[in-house]
Design a protein around this motif. Structure first.
Motif, short mmCIF file in Angstrom:
data_model
loop_
_atom_site.label_atom_id
_atom_site.label_comp_id
_atom_site.label_asym_id
_atom_site.label_seq_id
_atom_site.Cartn_x
_atom_site.Cartn_y
_atom_site.Cartn_z
N TYR A 169 0.84 -1.21 0.00
CA TYR A 169 0.00 0.00 0.00
C TYR A 169 0.87 1.26 0.00
O TYR A 169 0.68 2.16 -0.82
CB TYR A 169 -0.94 -0.01 1.20
N GLY A 170 1.84 1.32 0.90
CA GLY A 170 2.73 2.47 0.93
C GLY A 170 3.49 2.65 -0.37
O GLY A 170 3.65 3.78 -0.85
N ARG A 171 3.96 1.56 -0.94
CA ARG A 171 4.67 1.64 -2.21
C ARG A 171 3.78 2.17 -3.33
O ARG A 171 4.24 2.90 -4.22
CB ARG A 171 5.23 0.27 -2.59
N HIS B 226 8.56 5.03 -5.22
CA HIS B 226 8.21 3.63 -5.54
C HIS B 226 7.24 3.64 -6.72
O HIS B 226 7.59 4.13 -7.79
CB HIS B 226 7.67 2.95 -4.29
N GLU B 227 6.02 3.12 -6.54
CA GLU B 227 5.08 3.04 -7.66
C GLU B 227 4.01 4.11 -7.62
O GLU B 227 3.04 4.05 -8.39
CB GLU B 227 4.43 1.65 -7.69
N VAL C 96 1.61 -9.41 -4.10
CA VAL C 96 2.66 -8.85 -4.95
C VAL C 96 2.10 -7.60 -5.62
O VAL C 96 0.88 -7.43 -5.74
CB VAL C 96 3.15 -9.85 -6.02
N MET C 97 3.00 -6.72 -6.05
CA MET C 97 2.57 -5.50 -6.71
C MET C 97 1.88 -5.83 -8.02
O MET C 97 2.39 -6.62 -8.83
CB MET C 97 3.78 -4.59 -6.98
N GLY C 98 0.70 -5.25 -8.22
CA GLY C 98 -0.07 -5.47 -9.43
C GLY C 98 -1.22 -4.48 -9.49
O GLY C 98 -1.34 -3.58 -8.67
N HIS D 265 -3.41 -0.87 -6.90
CA HIS D 265 -3.69 0.51 -7.28
C HIS D 265 -5.18 0.80 -7.42
O HIS D 265 -5.57 1.98 -7.44
CB HIS D 265 -3.01 0.85 -8.61
N THR D 266 -6.01 -0.21 -7.53
CA THR D 266 -7.42 0.03 -7.91
C THR D 266 -8.43 -0.53 -6.93
O THR D 266 -9.63 -0.50 -7.21
CB THR D 266 -7.68 -0.57 -9.31
#
Length: 324
Positions: A189-191, A197-198, A253-255, A259-260
Protein backbone atom coordinates in the motif's frame (compact mmCIF):
# COMPACT_ATOMS: atom_id res chain seq x y z
CA UNK A 1 -2.51 25.70 25.16
CA UNK A 2 -1.68 26.76 21.60
CA UNK A 3 1.80 27.97 20.77
CA UNK A 4 2.59 30.55 18.13
CA UNK A 5 1.84 29.69 14.53
CA UNK A 6 4.96 28.87 12.53
CA UNK A 7 5.61 28.08 8.85
CA UNK A 8 4.76 24.45 8.18
CA UNK A 9 6.84 21.84 6.35
CA UNK A 10 4.28 22.01 3.51
CA UNK A 11 5.54 25.48 2.66
CA UNK A 12 3.92 28.90 2.40
CA UNK A 13 1.08 29.68 3.05
CA UNK A 14 0.64 26.64 5.30
CA UNK A 15 1.22 27.30 9.00
CA UNK A 16 1.21 24.99 12.01
CA UNK A 17 0.66 25.35 15.72
CA UNK A 18 1.20 22.90 18.55
CA UNK A 19 -1.18 22.19 21.43
CA UNK A 20 0.37 21.13 24.73
CA UNK A 21 -1.92 18.49 26.25
CA UNK A 22 -2.10 16.74 29.60
CA UNK A 23 0.78 14.25 30.04
CA UNK A 24 0.07 10.54 29.82
CA UNK A 25 1.95 7.50 31.18
CA UNK A 26 4.80 8.15 28.71
CA UNK A 27 5.19 11.83 29.61
CA UNK A 28 4.59 15.04 27.68
CA UNK A 29 1.93 15.00 24.94
CA UNK A 30 1.24 17.43 22.09
CA UNK A 31 -0.95 17.65 19.01
CA UNK A 32 -0.32 19.80 15.93
CA UNK A 33 -2.76 21.61 13.68
CA UNK A 34 -1.84 22.88 10.22
CA UNK A 35 -3.96 25.37 8.33
CA UNK A 36 -4.37 27.27 5.08
CA UNK A 37 -6.81 30.16 4.66
CA UNK A 38 -8.95 30.56 1.56
CA UNK A 39 -9.01 33.81 -0.38
CA UNK A 40 -12.12 32.78 -2.33
CA UNK A 41 -15.38 33.66 -0.59
CA UNK A 42 -16.21 32.55 2.94
CA UNK A 43 -18.10 29.27 3.01
CA UNK A 44 -16.75 28.01 6.32
CA UNK A 45 -13.98 25.70 7.43
CA UNK A 46 -12.89 22.07 7.16
CA UNK A 47 -11.22 20.12 9.98
CA UNK A 48 -9.51 16.93 8.77
CA UNK A 49 -8.24 13.96 10.83
CA UNK A 50 -5.88 11.32 9.39
CA UNK A 51 -5.78 7.54 9.82
CA UNK A 52 -3.38 5.07 11.47
CA UNK A 53 0.31 5.25 10.50
CA UNK A 54 -0.46 8.52 8.76
CA UNK A 55 -0.35 12.30 9.04
CA UNK A 56 -1.54 15.26 6.99
CA UNK A 57 0.21 15.82 3.66
CA UNK A 58 -2.89 15.84 1.42
CA UNK A 59 -2.49 19.28 -0.08
CA UNK A 60 -4.48 18.46 -3.22
CA UNK A 61 -7.48 17.47 -1.10
CA UNK A 62 -7.10 20.66 0.92
CA UNK A 63 -6.76 22.79 -2.21
CA UNK A 64 -10.07 21.46 -3.54
CA UNK A 65 -11.83 22.86 -0.46
CA UNK A 66 -9.77 26.07 -0.38
CA UNK A 67 -10.72 26.88 -3.98
CA UNK A 68 -14.38 26.62 -2.95
CA UNK A 69 -14.05 29.14 -0.15
CA UNK A 70 -13.25 26.94 2.85
CA UNK A 71 -10.42 27.58 5.28
CA UNK A 72 -8.71 24.22 5.71
CA UNK A 73 -7.37 22.80 8.98
CA UNK A 74 -5.81 19.40 9.58
CA UNK A 75 -4.91 17.84 12.91
CA UNK A 76 -1.94 15.55 13.47
CA UNK A 77 -3.21 13.71 16.55
CA UNK A 78 -0.96 12.96 19.53
CA UNK A 79 1.89 10.56 18.68
CA UNK A 80 1.33 10.96 14.93
CA UNK A 81 3.34 12.85 12.32
CA UNK A 82 4.32 16.33 13.45
CA UNK A 83 3.18 15.48 16.99
CA UNK A 84 5.45 12.46 17.67
CA UNK A 85 7.86 13.15 20.52
CA UNK A 86 11.08 11.13 21.00
CA UNK A 87 9.91 9.36 24.17
CA UNK A 88 6.58 8.21 22.73
CA UNK A 89 5.27 4.97 21.24
CA UNK A 90 4.08 6.13 17.79
CA UNK A 91 0.31 6.14 17.27
CA UNK A 92 -0.48 4.53 20.65
CA UNK A 93 -3.42 5.32 22.90
CA UNK A 94 -5.24 3.04 25.34
CA UNK A 95 -8.62 4.74 24.86
CA UNK A 96 -9.91 6.62 21.81
CA UNK A 97 -11.37 9.23 24.15
CA UNK A 98 -7.82 10.40 24.81
CA UNK A 99 -8.15 12.29 21.53
CA UNK A 100 -11.00 14.38 22.93
CA UNK A 101 -8.61 17.03 24.23
CA UNK A 102 -6.98 17.90 20.90
CA UNK A 103 -10.23 17.65 18.97
CA UNK A 104 -11.88 20.07 21.39
CA UNK A 105 -8.89 22.42 21.27
CA UNK A 106 -8.85 22.43 17.47
CA UNK A 107 -12.61 22.95 17.23
CA UNK A 108 -12.49 25.83 19.71
CA UNK A 109 -9.72 27.53 17.73
CA UNK A 110 -11.67 27.21 14.48
CA UNK A 111 -15.05 28.33 15.81
CA UNK A 112 -14.19 30.77 18.60
CA UNK A 113 -10.78 32.17 17.78
CA UNK A 114 -11.14 32.15 14.00
CA UNK A 115 -14.88 32.83 14.02
CA UNK A 116 -16.22 30.03 11.82
CA UNK A 117 -19.91 29.32 12.37
CA UNK A 118 -19.95 26.24 10.10
CA UNK A 119 -17.34 23.48 10.05
CA UNK A 120 -17.19 20.45 7.78
CA UNK A 121 -15.56 17.57 9.67
CA UNK A 122 -13.44 15.23 7.53
CA UNK A 123 -11.57 12.04 8.37
CA UNK A 124 -9.84 9.00 6.88
CA UNK A 125 -9.67 5.36 8.04
CA UNK A 126 -9.06 5.18 11.82
CA UNK A 127 -9.78 8.91 11.98
CA UNK A 128 -13.13 8.00 10.46
CA UNK A 129 -13.87 6.06 13.65
CA UNK A 130 -12.37 8.54 16.13
CA UNK A 131 -14.03 11.68 14.78
CA UNK A 132 -17.68 10.48 14.55
CA UNK A 133 -17.49 9.05 18.09
CA UNK A 134 -16.31 12.44 19.36
CA UNK A 135 -18.93 14.36 17.38
CA UNK A 136 -21.64 12.09 18.74
CA UNK A 137 -20.49 12.53 22.36
CA UNK A 138 -19.73 16.25 22.30
CA UNK A 139 -22.08 17.63 19.62
CA UNK A 140 -19.85 20.66 19.00
CA UNK A 141 -21.34 23.96 17.94
CA UNK A 142 -21.13 24.71 14.24
CA UNK A 143 -20.99 21.19 12.80
CA UNK A 144 -22.24 21.51 9.22
CA UNK A 145 -21.33 18.17 7.62
CA UNK A 146 -19.13 15.08 7.93
CA UNK A 147 -17.06 13.56 5.09
CA UNK A 148 -15.51 10.14 5.75
CA UNK A 149 -12.91 8.58 3.46
CA UNK A 150 -12.84 4.77 3.94
CA UNK A 151 -13.65 4.87 7.67
CA UNK A 152 -12.57 1.89 9.80
CA UNK A 153 -15.91 0.76 11.25
CA UNK A 154 -15.25 -2.93 11.99
CA UNK A 155 -12.46 -5.48 12.38
CA UNK A 156 -11.46 -7.16 9.14
CA UNK A 157 -12.00 -10.92 8.76
CA UNK A 158 -14.93 -13.28 9.04
CA UNK A 159 -17.63 -13.22 11.70
CA UNK A 160 -15.96 -16.08 13.57
CA UNK A 161 -12.71 -14.12 13.79
CA UNK A 162 -14.53 -11.15 15.29
CA UNK A 163 -16.64 -13.20 17.69
CA UNK A 164 -13.71 -15.23 18.97
CA UNK A 165 -10.97 -12.67 18.57
CA UNK A 166 -12.60 -9.61 20.14
CA UNK A 167 -12.90 -10.98 23.72
CA UNK A 168 -9.28 -12.15 23.50
CA UNK A 169 -8.13 -8.74 22.25
CA UNK A 170 -9.94 -7.05 25.12
CA UNK A 171 -8.48 -9.39 27.74
CA UNK A 172 -4.91 -9.15 26.47
CA UNK A 173 -5.26 -5.41 25.88
CA UNK A 174 -6.31 -4.85 29.47
CA UNK A 175 -3.59 -7.05 31.01
CA UNK A 176 -0.71 -6.54 28.57
CA UNK A 177 -1.47 -3.31 26.72
CA UNK A 178 2.01 -3.01 25.20
CA UNK A 179 2.06 -6.54 23.83
CA UNK A 180 2.68 -6.31 20.09
CA UNK A 181 0.08 -7.88 17.80
CA UNK A 182 1.57 -9.87 14.96
CA UNK A 183 0.21 -9.06 11.51
CA UNK A 184 1.22 -9.48 7.90
CA UNK A 185 2.30 -6.14 6.40
CA UNK A 186 3.49 -6.32 2.78
CA UNK A 187 4.34 -2.65 2.29
CA UNK A 188 2.44 -2.72 -1.00
CA UNK A 189 0.00 0.00 0.00
CA UNK A 190 2.73 2.47 0.93
CA UNK A 191 4.67 1.64 -2.21
CA UNK A 192 1.59 2.26 -4.35
CA UNK A 193 1.46 5.81 -2.96
CA UNK A 194 5.04 7.03 -2.55
CA UNK A 195 6.73 8.74 -5.51
CA UNK A 196 10.02 6.91 -4.88
CA UNK A 197 8.21 3.63 -5.54
CA UNK A 198 5.08 3.04 -7.66
CA UNK A 199 3.09 6.10 -6.60
CA UNK A 200 2.88 9.85 -7.18
CA UNK A 201 2.79 11.28 -3.65
CA UNK A 202 5.56 12.73 -1.51
CA UNK A 203 5.36 12.04 2.21
CA UNK A 204 7.74 11.51 5.12
CA UNK A 205 8.54 7.81 5.47
CA UNK A 206 9.45 8.32 9.13
CA UNK A 207 5.90 9.48 9.85
CA UNK A 208 4.14 7.21 7.34
CA UNK A 209 6.43 4.18 6.96
CA UNK A 210 5.93 1.74 4.12
CA UNK A 211 5.69 -1.11 6.63
CA UNK A 212 3.34 0.82 8.93
CA UNK A 213 3.88 1.05 12.71
CA UNK A 214 3.58 -1.68 15.31
CA UNK A 215 0.10 -2.45 16.60
CA UNK A 216 -0.28 -3.06 20.34
CA UNK A 217 -2.97 -4.94 22.22
CA UNK A 218 -4.04 -1.94 24.28
CA UNK A 219 -4.55 0.17 21.16
CA UNK A 220 -6.50 -2.55 19.36
CA UNK A 221 -8.65 -3.00 22.47
CA UNK A 222 -9.45 0.71 22.33
CA UNK A 223 -10.41 0.43 18.65
CA UNK A 224 -12.71 -2.54 19.32
CA UNK A 225 -14.44 -0.61 22.07
CA UNK A 226 -14.90 2.20 19.54
CA UNK A 227 -16.31 -0.20 16.96
CA UNK A 228 -18.80 -1.53 19.50
CA UNK A 229 -19.93 1.98 20.44
CA UNK A 230 -20.42 2.95 16.81
CA UNK A 231 -22.23 -0.24 15.87
CA UNK A 232 -24.85 0.42 18.56
CA UNK A 233 -25.76 3.46 16.47
CA UNK A 234 -24.65 7.08 16.56
CA UNK A 235 -26.66 10.24 16.00
CA UNK A 236 -24.25 12.55 14.20
CA UNK A 237 -26.62 15.43 13.56
CA UNK A 238 -25.55 16.61 10.15
CA UNK A 239 -25.39 15.25 6.60
CA UNK A 240 -22.75 12.49 6.37
CA UNK A 241 -20.92 11.41 3.21
CA UNK A 242 -19.03 8.10 3.23
CA UNK A 243 -16.67 7.32 0.35
CA UNK A 244 -14.79 4.11 -0.31
CA UNK A 245 -13.46 1.98 -3.13
CA UNK A 246 -15.98 -0.36 -4.74
CA UNK A 247 -13.87 -3.44 -4.03
CA UNK A 248 -11.36 -4.86 -1.56
CA UNK A 249 -8.56 -7.31 -2.29
CA UNK A 250 -5.55 -8.89 -0.56
CA UNK A 251 -2.71 -8.99 -3.10
CA UNK A 252 0.68 -10.32 -2.05
CA UNK A 253 2.66 -8.85 -4.95
CA UNK A 254 2.57 -5.50 -6.71
CA UNK A 255 -0.07 -5.47 -9.43
CA UNK A 256 -3.17 -3.69 -10.70
CA UNK A 257 -5.31 -4.58 -7.65
CA UNK A 258 -2.89 -2.70 -5.39
CA UNK A 259 -3.69 0.51 -7.28
CA UNK A 260 -7.42 0.03 -7.91
CA UNK A 261 -8.90 -1.59 -4.79
CA UNK A 262 -8.88 -1.12 -1.03
CA UNK A 263 -6.14 -3.46 0.21
CA UNK A 264 -6.39 -2.21 3.80
CA UNK A 265 -10.07 -2.44 4.82
CA UNK A 266 -13.17 -4.41 3.83
CA UNK A 267 -15.43 -2.11 1.82
CA UNK A 268 -18.45 -4.35 2.53
CA UNK A 269 -18.01 -3.57 6.23
CA UNK A 270 -17.74 0.14 5.46
CA UNK A 271 -20.95 -0.03 3.44
CA UNK A 272 -22.77 -2.04 6.13
CA UNK A 273 -21.86 0.12 9.12
CA UNK A 274 -22.15 3.51 7.43
CA UNK A 275 -25.85 3.49 8.28
CA UNK A 276 -24.92 3.45 11.99
CA UNK A 277 -23.42 6.94 11.77
CA UNK A 278 -26.61 8.97 11.81
CA UNK A 279 -29.96 9.69 10.22
CA UNK A 280 -28.71 11.28 7.01
CA UNK A 281 -25.93 9.21 5.45
CA UNK A 282 -24.91 9.03 1.79
CA UNK A 283 -22.60 6.16 0.84
CA UNK A 284 -20.76 6.20 -2.51
CA UNK A 285 -18.41 3.51 -3.84
CA UNK A 286 -15.74 4.78 -6.24
CA UNK A 287 -14.67 2.20 -8.87
CA UNK A 288 -10.90 1.89 -9.07
CA UNK A 289 -10.19 3.82 -5.85
CA UNK A 290 -7.50 3.02 -3.32
CA UNK A 291 -8.01 2.81 0.44
CA UNK A 292 -7.32 6.54 0.73
CA UNK A 293 -9.67 7.56 -2.04
CA UNK A 294 -8.16 11.04 -2.50
CA UNK A 295 -4.78 9.39 -3.21
CA UNK A 296 -6.23 7.22 -5.98
CA UNK A 297 -5.14 7.41 -9.59
CA UNK A 298 -6.33 10.52 -11.47
CA UNK A 299 -9.54 9.02 -12.93
CA UNK A 300 -11.05 7.69 -9.68
CA UNK A 301 -9.72 10.72 -7.81
CA UNK A 302 -11.61 13.06 -10.13
CA UNK A 303 -14.76 11.02 -9.49
CA UNK A 304 -14.22 11.44 -5.73
CA UNK A 305 -14.16 15.23 -6.05
CA UNK A 306 -17.17 15.24 -8.36
CA UNK A 307 -19.14 13.24 -5.81
CA UNK A 308 -18.14 15.48 -2.90
CA UNK A 309 -19.11 18.53 -4.94
CA UNK A 310 -22.55 17.15 -5.86
CA UNK A 311 -23.20 16.12 -2.28
CA UNK A 312 -22.20 19.53 -0.91
CA UNK A 313 -24.47 21.29 -3.38
CA UNK A 314 -27.39 19.02 -2.52
CA UNK A 315 -27.14 18.70 1.26
CA UNK A 316 -24.85 21.31 2.82
CA UNK A 317 -26.26 24.80 3.30
CA UNK A 318 -24.21 27.98 2.84
CA UNK A 319 -23.03 29.77 6.00
CA UNK A 320 -26.04 32.07 6.08
CA UNK A 321 -28.22 29.12 7.13
CA UNK A 322 -27.99 26.67 10.01
CA UNK A 323 -28.10 22.90 9.74
CA UNK A 324 -28.53 22.16 13.43
Amino acid sequence: MALEQIPDILGDPWVSETFALSPDAEGAVVATMVSHRSTVGNRGAVLHVHGFADYFFHTEYAQWWIERGYDFYALDLRKYGRSILPHQTPNYVADLREYDDELAEAWQRITERDGHSQVVASAHSTGGLVLPLWLNRVRPRGLAALVLNSPWLDLQGGAATRVIGTPLIKQVGARQPMRQIRRNVTGLYGRSLHHHHEGEWDFDLQWKPLMSFAVYAGWLRAVRHGHAELQKGLDVRCPVLVLSSDRSSQPMVMGEDVHTTDIVLDVEQIRRWSTALGRHVTYIAIPGARHDVVLSRPGPRARVYDEIGRWLTTYVAPPSRTLL
